[in-house]
Design an enzyme around this catalytic site. Structure first.
Site, PDB file in Angstrom:
ATOM      1  N   GLY B 249       4.296  23.137  11.082  1.00 32.55           N
ATOM      2  CA  GLY B 249       5.064  21.989  10.613  1.00 32.55           C
ATOM      3  C   GLY B 249       4.882  21.808   9.116  1.00 32.55           C
ATOM      4  O   GLY B 249       5.827  21.745   8.356  1.00 32.55           O
ATOM      5  N   GLY B 478      -0.479  24.238  15.975  1.00 24.57           N
ATOM      6  CA  GLY B 478      -1.022  25.580  15.810  1.00 24.57           C
ATOM      7  C   GLY B 478      -2.426  25.499  15.261  1.00 24.57           C
ATOM      8  O   GLY B 478      -3.120  26.506  15.159  1.00 24.57           O
ATOM      9  N   ARG B 640     -18.311  16.237   9.553  1.00 26.33           N
ATOM     10  CA  ARG B 640     -18.637  16.888  10.823  1.00 26.33           C
ATOM     11  C   ARG B 640     -17.581  17.919  11.192  1.00 26.33           C
ATOM     12  O   ARG B 640     -16.395  17.681  11.037  1.00 26.33           O
ATOM     13  CB  ARG B 640     -18.724  15.830  11.924  1.00 26.33           C
ATOM     14  CG  ARG B 640     -19.016  16.425  13.297  1.00 26.33           C
ATOM     15  CD  ARG B 640     -18.845  15.403  14.399  1.00 26.33           C
ATOM     16  NE  ARG B 640     -19.866  14.358  14.339  1.00 26.33           N
ATOM     17  CZ  ARG B 640     -21.034  14.429  14.980  1.00 26.33           C
ATOM     18  NH1 ARG B 640     -21.336  15.476  15.702  1.00 26.33           N
ATOM     19  NH2 ARG B 640     -21.896  13.441  14.882  1.00 26.33           N
ATOM     20  N   ASN B 643     -15.029  21.932  15.640  1.00 25.86           N
ATOM     21  CA  ASN B 643     -14.934  23.283  16.205  1.00 25.86           C
ATOM     22  C   ASN B 643     -14.918  24.286  15.054  1.00 25.86           C
ATOM     23  O   ASN B 643     -13.896  24.460  14.388  1.00 25.86           O
ATOM     24  CB  ASN B 643     -13.666  23.405  17.063  1.00 25.86           C
ATOM     25  CG  ASN B 643     -13.521  24.789  17.690  1.00 25.86           C
ATOM     26  OD1 ASN B 643     -13.854  25.806  17.065  1.00 25.86           O
ATOM     27  ND2 ASN B 643     -13.024  24.837  18.909  1.00 25.86           N
ATOM     28  N   PRO B 644     -16.052  24.944  14.820  1.00 27.51           N
ATOM     29  CA  PRO B 644     -16.156  25.816  13.630  1.00 27.51           C
ATOM     30  C   PRO B 644     -15.121  26.930  13.606  1.00 27.51           C
ATOM     31  O   PRO B 644     -14.681  27.333  12.531  1.00 27.51           O
ATOM     32  CB  PRO B 644     -17.560  26.416  13.749  1.00 27.51           C
ATOM     33  CG  PRO B 644     -18.264  25.654  14.790  1.00 27.51           C
ATOM     34  CD  PRO B 644     -17.267  24.903  15.617  1.00 27.51           C
ATOM     35  N   GLN B 650      -8.282  27.128   9.928  1.00 27.83           N
ATOM     36  CA  GLN B 650      -7.557  26.217   9.045  1.00 27.83           C
ATOM     37  C   GLN B 650      -7.868  26.523   7.583  1.00 27.83           C
ATOM     38  O   GLN B 650      -6.988  26.538   6.735  1.00 27.83           O
ATOM     39  CB  GLN B 650      -7.945  24.765   9.345  1.00 27.83           C
ATOM     40  CG  GLN B 650      -7.302  24.221  10.594  1.00 27.83           C
ATOM     41  CD  GLN B 650      -5.808  24.072  10.432  1.00 27.83           C
ATOM     42  OE1 GLN B 650      -5.317  23.283   9.638  1.00 27.83           O
ATOM     43  NE2 GLN B 650      -5.056  24.868  11.163  1.00 27.83           N
ATOM     44  N   VAL B 715      -9.651  19.145   7.400  1.00 20.78           N
ATOM     45  CA  VAL B 715      -9.712  20.497   6.828  1.00 20.78           C
ATOM     46  C   VAL B 715      -8.346  21.165   6.771  1.00 20.78           C
ATOM     47  O   VAL B 715      -8.231  22.316   6.381  1.00 20.78           O
ATOM     48  CB  VAL B 715     -10.667  21.408   7.632  1.00 20.78           C
ATOM     49  CG1 VAL B 715     -12.083  20.930   7.508  1.00 20.78           C
ATOM     50  CG2 VAL B 715     -10.231  21.503   9.092  1.00 20.78           C
ATOM     51  N   GLY B 716      -7.303  20.448   7.147  1.00 19.79           N
ATOM     52  CA  GLY B 716      -5.991  21.072   7.282  1.00 19.79           C
ATOM     53  C   GLY B 716      -5.367  21.486   5.963  1.00 19.79           C
ATOM     54  O   GLY B 716      -4.573  22.412   5.917  1.00 19.79           O
ATOM     55  N   GLU B 717      -5.684  20.790   4.906  1.00 17.31           N
ATOM     56  CA  GLU B 717      -4.968  21.036   3.654  1.00 17.31           C
ATOM     57  C   GLU B 717      -5.861  21.496   2.519  1.00 17.31           C
ATOM     58  O   GLU B 717      -5.404  22.155   1.584  1.00 17.31           O
ATOM     59  CB  GLU B 717      -4.218  19.751   3.252  1.00 17.31           C
ATOM     60  CG  GLU B 717      -3.126  19.445   4.268  1.00 17.31           C
ATOM     61  CD  GLU B 717      -2.574  18.032   4.184  1.00 17.31           C
ATOM     62  OE1 GLU B 717      -1.584  17.838   3.490  1.00 17.31           O
ATOM     63  OE2 GLU B 717      -3.150  17.130   4.833  1.00 17.31           O
TER      64      GLU B 717
END
Ligand code: FAD
Ligand code: SF4
Lengths: 353, 751
Positions: B249, B478, B640, B643-644, B650, B715-717
């Site tokens: 997206g 995703g 935190r 999920n590593p 990401q 952590v997405g961007e």
């Protein structure tokens, strides 16, 4: 996509008869043609599917030592044919530097020769393009033309021919075998594609309905096997058309060049054979200065079709010089993992035939 | 990491071991086997296919459409134009809040950008609809296109991004510049970029009586539902939006876009279910893009390399009819300490679709310019770029003066530099070569992205068989949200992940807000965590108030939920299963809700950001200027890590995007027509496998008690930020040529 007739003739003669009708087009793998149809750039009334024609999908060695590549041989199959790659390493390297594995698995030898330019204005039906619509003008001329031609262009069209495969073929004097309404004929690859001149819509010397049967490499072409390279500068490491490219092939006698072959890609509307440069090399001992002189000669007639593509002239010279240097160093034993790339490791074993 | 505490009922804790585990994404097998249903896969009886006809001009009016020719084409069912488009309850040009973007829904014959929808052809087959659209052969009254940043009419927008002030400053920048020992002024350009999610915008719309069901990829299900309700005058309850999977997206699916709504209108017009899938080239207009920028950076230092002034000015472009101003300068608010900082924005209006949020909006564009300028300043000071950044390390947020809620950036610099081998870098450029004679360059950039919270809700259920169900209408683009949220959900109930069912991706589930701003895990995760807490508290009450329970009377001491049992906190040998508690109470299930939003107190007191340091190695052919990024090491501190494995993906994705930003991506806009000339993935270059360098993403320990209950930052961007600049700086270091016009192309290096 427009509605069209779909024909699947069983013989070459039937195919030629069908494709000679106005509005008909041959369909090979369709990796170029179908994209053009989806974009409304090509709107054929009839598709003549040639993929089931017999006898066009083999690579043969003829009694005189020529190699005949059937028009339907897939790019990947040809490149991975070990015997072929050993005899014509620059051709294999050029093939493997083109497109993506998926496309190469599909794309045919004949289709590769006849792929259309990648000029973005050609693909954009809202733009004026003399090639797509004769007489409409050329929006590339004052547009986004950073990658356009520096050789052989005209005010009517400044596009380039995008094929990699054709570049070493032109260097190695390949011949195109065709079958047209007037019967079979042979056309040297160098004379196959037309420069734009006043009629950029005429792209090749083929007559309507004329079918490519094969591309033939003459016996002499294999004599360059030990010193043949293709070098392709791109805007990303893979899956990109050439900004400019060159095939260089040398036949060495001792420490001298007996005969040289040079052709450039991405600089003109056809694969560009550089005969003057070749002549300069004959009988000479290879060194950097000589290669630079040859490169200068290869680009002697070049002029930018727009300020934005002026850089390609010096770039092409450097590519020619480097391709010659690499060829002189010897064809590598294996085609590099990044074929034709400046990032292919240059160090490592060379093969001496 | 400390154990998670319950907020509402601090007497009880839950003990889970799901969070922090590198679980493999739950959707992976579905996706690689083709079993994951995307919107366009939805099959409905009697489905029609709709295809957009779009404008080829940038500005003017449609004067003629050959509707008769299109309708005469076999298979075409109808053609929707402004003449017959079903009425809407709301004007598509209405804008009652900044998040409401004006849409092109055939409200009139006006054209305001290339690729604007001007008609929709609906047919029995996709092929017939496609050809019908071509047969419309529109004619126009054309006005000259306004394109490019040199368009006339510069102005200062009131706000940029999401309501940020366009101008901000502290200290006296001009005085700082005037009195400085060293100065750098440089202008950088970034091009328009398009989101180009793998999955195009697609919709299958289906009316049944007064109910509407749509399958469409969405990063904001409740907002999409609300927008549809407003436009169609419907009760939102009668609209179901399903979006179990998105094929990416990146912001372009945050709001339901015009073409998707045209699909619904086509269903309304024909009275039949309709599928509309955008062609790739149609995505270059009506579904948003990253606006181009021209950024001027003025920096000054004292004799020791300490910044004295930093001015970050951005010129950007929005559409002629709506407002989105890329907030590129705002990155300078947080990163480097300086007694004087000023950020400012100007804009022009061009005949393009309205720009939109695109992965790290503002931060990505601003970062590559600021990090390049910082590099130029370091060079001017004769300092190593890392040393220079450490010298100007911001201990508090420079512009606001607030302390950071947490900031492990120093550790990111240290770990990243060590892992990368930064100390081997030559100070001067064009000094390093590899064995093949290729130029080698090292560059770095600082990464940053705000730790945001939006609003989200969740519901948690404990069933009589001791298993749990957790629901929140979250979005899996995703990034692996399903998996990460299931981990949070399992821990929120003290259950194993196999013991819970996590439901997501539908608008009839609790509103999970928006998957954007890198805040989805933080926000929806907190809501889930709280819902779990609430239902555990309810369960605990059932037990501790019942004399038959071994936990009777433990109300004050509290309980611990672990592996499907409640334990007395002060005597863990006394415990009872969830199932036994519900069984005794004669209840089939119990449920509770949880909600999360920004904590105004924390947001007022602290500056909250994730940080990172990215180090890049590039190789450049000295003759050809062809560039290849060969190695990227990023060290990120983002609170935190749920999920590593997913986090690493990401970060990798962001870092690759940084390579793309620096070296590849750009929309080739023809300034005469405003048209994008490379609207396909063959010509709109993004890195292919061979362009993806060896990647390493380190996550640096960071405990943040302020951002939210979970201590999660996004952590997405962040991965894009820092990376693009690091690559650009490495290219300079390899070649000695500073390219300020992105992407860096070989002609700029050798030309
Ligand atoms: C994304 C992308 C990237 C690419 N990158 C590269 C690249 O880097 N380098 C490169 O060289 N190429 C590249 N290509 C082009 C690719 O090589 C050509 O599309 C392919 O070779 C065409 O072969 P085909 O069999 O699919 O031809 P088709 O698409 O089927 O046909 C192409 C044309 O040839 C005609 N034709 C086909 N066979 C015959 C025949 N036997 N006789 C007469 N006419 C015939 C057809 O009528 C049509 O006009 C790329 C293509 C794509 C889509
Ligand atoms: S350069 Fe040739 S192909 Fe391109 S627009 Fe001009 S005429 Fe058409």
């Amino acid at each position: 996509m427009n509605r069209f007739e779909y024909l699947r003739p069983a013989t070459a003669a039937d195919a030629v008869a069908a494709a000679a009708q106005p509005g008909a087009a041959y369909l090979a793998a369709g990796t170029n043609l179908l994209d053009l149809m989806k974009g409304g750039i090509a709107r054929p009334d009839t598709l003549v599917d040639i993929t089931r024609l017999p006898g066009l999908d083999t690579v043969e060695t003829l009694p005189d030592g020529s190699t005949r590549i059937g028009a339907l041989v897939r790019n990947a199959r040809l490149a991975h044919d070990a015997g072929f790659a050993r005899r014509y390493p620059a051709v294999a390297e050029a093939l493997l530097s083109g497109a993506s594995p998926q496309l190469r698995n599909a794309a045919t030898a004949g289709g590769n020769l006849l792929q259309r330019t990648r000029c973005t204005y050609f693909y954009d039906t809202a733009s004026a393009c003399n090639k797509r619509q004769p007489g409409s003008g050329c929006d590339a001329l004052h547009g986004d033309n950073r990658l356009h031609a520096v050789l052989g262009w005209s005010e009517r069209c400044i596009a380039t021919h995008p094929s990699d495969f054709c570049v070493p073929l032109a260097a190695l004097d390949a011949v195109v075998e065709t079958h047209g309404p007037a019967g079979p004929r042979e056309i040297p690859l160098e004379a196959f594609h037309l420069l734009p001149g006043d009629a950029p819509e005429r792209e090749t010397v083929l007559q309507p309905g004329e079918l490519i049967l094969a591309v033939r490499l003459p016996p002499q072409a294999a004599e360059f096997a030990a010193h043949s390279r293709y070098l392709k500068v791109r805007e990303r490491t893979s899956y990109a058309f050439a900004v400019a490219s060159a095939a260089a092939a040398l036949r060495m006698e001792g420490d001298r060049v007996a005969e040289a072959r040079i052709a450039l890609g991405g600089v003109a509307l056809k694969p560009w054979r550089a005969r003057e440069a070749e002549a300069l090399l004959a009988g000479q001992k290879p060194d950097a200065a000589l290669f630079r002189r040859a490169a200068d000669a290869a680009l002697a007639d070049a002029r930018p079709s727009a300020p934005a593509n002026a850089f390609k002239i010096e770039l092409a010279r450097r590519i020619v010089a480097r391709a010659l240097t690499l060829a002189a160093a010897g064809t590598p034993n294996r085609i590099p993992a990044l074929p034709a790339s400046p990032f292919a490791h240059q160090t490592g074993g060379a093969h001496h035939a | 990491m400390p154990e998670l505490k319950l907020n509402q009922a601090p007497a009880h804790v839950r003990h889970g071991s799901n969070m922090g585990q590198p679980l493999t994404r739950r959707d992976g097998v579905l996706k690689v086997t083709g079993a994951a249903p995307y919107a366009a896969d939805s099959k409905v009886e009697g489905l029609l296919h709709a295809v957009l006809a779009v404008s080829t001009i940038a500005r003017g009016r449609v004067t003629h459409l050959d509707v008769a020719a299109a309708k005469a084409h076999p298979g075409v069912v109808d053609v929707m134009t402004p003449e017959n488009r079903p009425a809407l309850a709301e004007d598509p040009d209405a804008k009652t809040n900044p998040f409401m973007f004006r849409l092109d829904l055939l409200q009139n014959d006006r054209v305001r950008y290339p690729n604007q929808p001007i008609a929709v052809v609906i047919a029995d087959t996709l092929e017939a609809a496609t050809e019908g659209a071509a047969l419309l052969a529109p004619r126009y009254e054309t006005e000259p296109a306004r394109a490019g940043l040199d368009t006339e009419g510069r102005f200062s927008p009131n706000t940029v991004g999401v309501g940020n002030p366009a101008e901000a400053s502290h200290g006296d920048v001009e005085a700082g510049l005037a009195g400085a020992a060293k100065r750098v002024e440089a202008t950088y350009e970034t091009p328009a970029q398009y989101h180009n999610a793998m999955e195009p915008h697609a919709i299958v719309a289906h009316f049944e009586g007064d109910r509407l069901t749509v399958d469409t990829p969405s990063q904001g299900l409740a907002m999409a539902q609300g927008r549809l309700a407003g436009l169609f005058g419907m009760d939102p309850k009668n609209i179901l939006v399903r979006s179990p999977f998105l094929g990416g997206g990146f912001g372009s699916k945050g709001f339901i876009a015009g073409p998707q709504i045209l699909g619904v209108l086509a269903a309304k017009l024909t009275g039949r279910p309709v599928k509309l899938v955008l062609r790739r080239e149609h995505m270059y207009g009506p579904v948003g893009h990253r606006a181009p920028t021209r950024q001027t950076l003025r920096l000054a230092t004292d004799g020791d390399g300490a910044l004295q002034a930093l001015h970050h000015h951005t010129l950007t472009a929005s559409s002629t009819f709506d407002d989105f101003f890329e907030p590129a300068s705002d990155i300078a608010h947080t990163l480097y300490a300086s007694p004087a900082i000023r950020t400012s924005h100007e804009a022009v209006r061009v005949d393009s679709g309205t720009p939109l949020f695109m992965r790290a909006p503002g931060e990505a564009t601003g970062s590559i310019a600021l990090e390049s300028a910082i590099d130029e300043m370091a060079e001017a000071c004769g300092m190593d770029p890392l040393e220079f950044r450490l010298k100007n390390y911001a201990e508090i947020e420079p512009l606001s003066g607030k302390p950071f809620s947490s900031k492990a950036l120093r550790e990111c610099y240290r770990q990243g530099a060590e892992r990368f081998g930064w100390s081997k870098r030559s100070l001067a450029p064009r000094q390093m070569r590899d064995a093949d004679g290729l130029l080698v360059g090292y560059g770095m950039g600082t990464a940053t992205f705000p730790a945001l919270m939006f609003q989200a809700n969740a519901k948690a259920i404990i069933k009589r068989d001791g298993t749990g169900v957790v629901e929140s209408g979250t979005h899996d683009m995703g990034q692996g949200a399903w998996t990460a949220f299931a981990q949070v959900a399992a821990d929120s109930l003290g259950l194993d992940i196999e013991q819970i069912e996590y439901r997501a991706g539908r608008s009839d589930l609790p509103d999970a807000g928006i998957a954007g701003g890198s805040a989805h895990t933080a926000t929806a995760g907190t809501a889930i965590h709280r819902a779990g807490a609430a239902v555990i508290a309810k369960l605990a009450a059932l037990a501790t108030e019942n004399p038959d329970s071994p936990l009777y009377g433990a109300g004050n001491a509290g309980v611990i939920a672990r592996e499907g049992r409640l334990h007395r906190r002060d005597d863990e040998s006394r415990s009872e299963t969830f199932a036994a508690i519900l069984d005794r109470a004669g209840l089939d299930q119990i449920e509770e809700s949880g909600a999360a939003a920004t904590d105004p107190a924390a947001a007022g007191a602290y500056a909250m950001h994730a940080h990172g340091a990215v180090f890049a190695e590039v190789k450049v052919d000295p003759d050809f200027g062809q560039i290849r990024a060969t190695r990227l090491v990023g060290a990120f501190a983002a609170g935190r890590i749920i999920n590593p494995k997913l986090v690493r993906s990401q970060l990798f994705g962001g870092m690759i995007w940084g390579v793309s930003f620096a070296l590849h991506e750009h929309a080739a806009v023809d300034h005469r027509t405003g048209r994008v000339m490379n609207p396909n993935l063959g010509e709109y270059h993004i890195p292919v496998n061979a362009d993806v360098p060896a990647l390493e993403a380190i996550t640096v320990d960071e405990h943040d008690p302020h951002v939210n209950d979970l201590g999660v930052k996004g952590v997405g961007e962040i991965g894009i930020t820092g990376s693009a600049g690091a690559v650009a700086n490495a290219v300079w270091h390899a070649t000695g040529v500073r390219v300020r016009n992105f992407p860096i192309t070989l002609d700029q290096l050798i030309g």
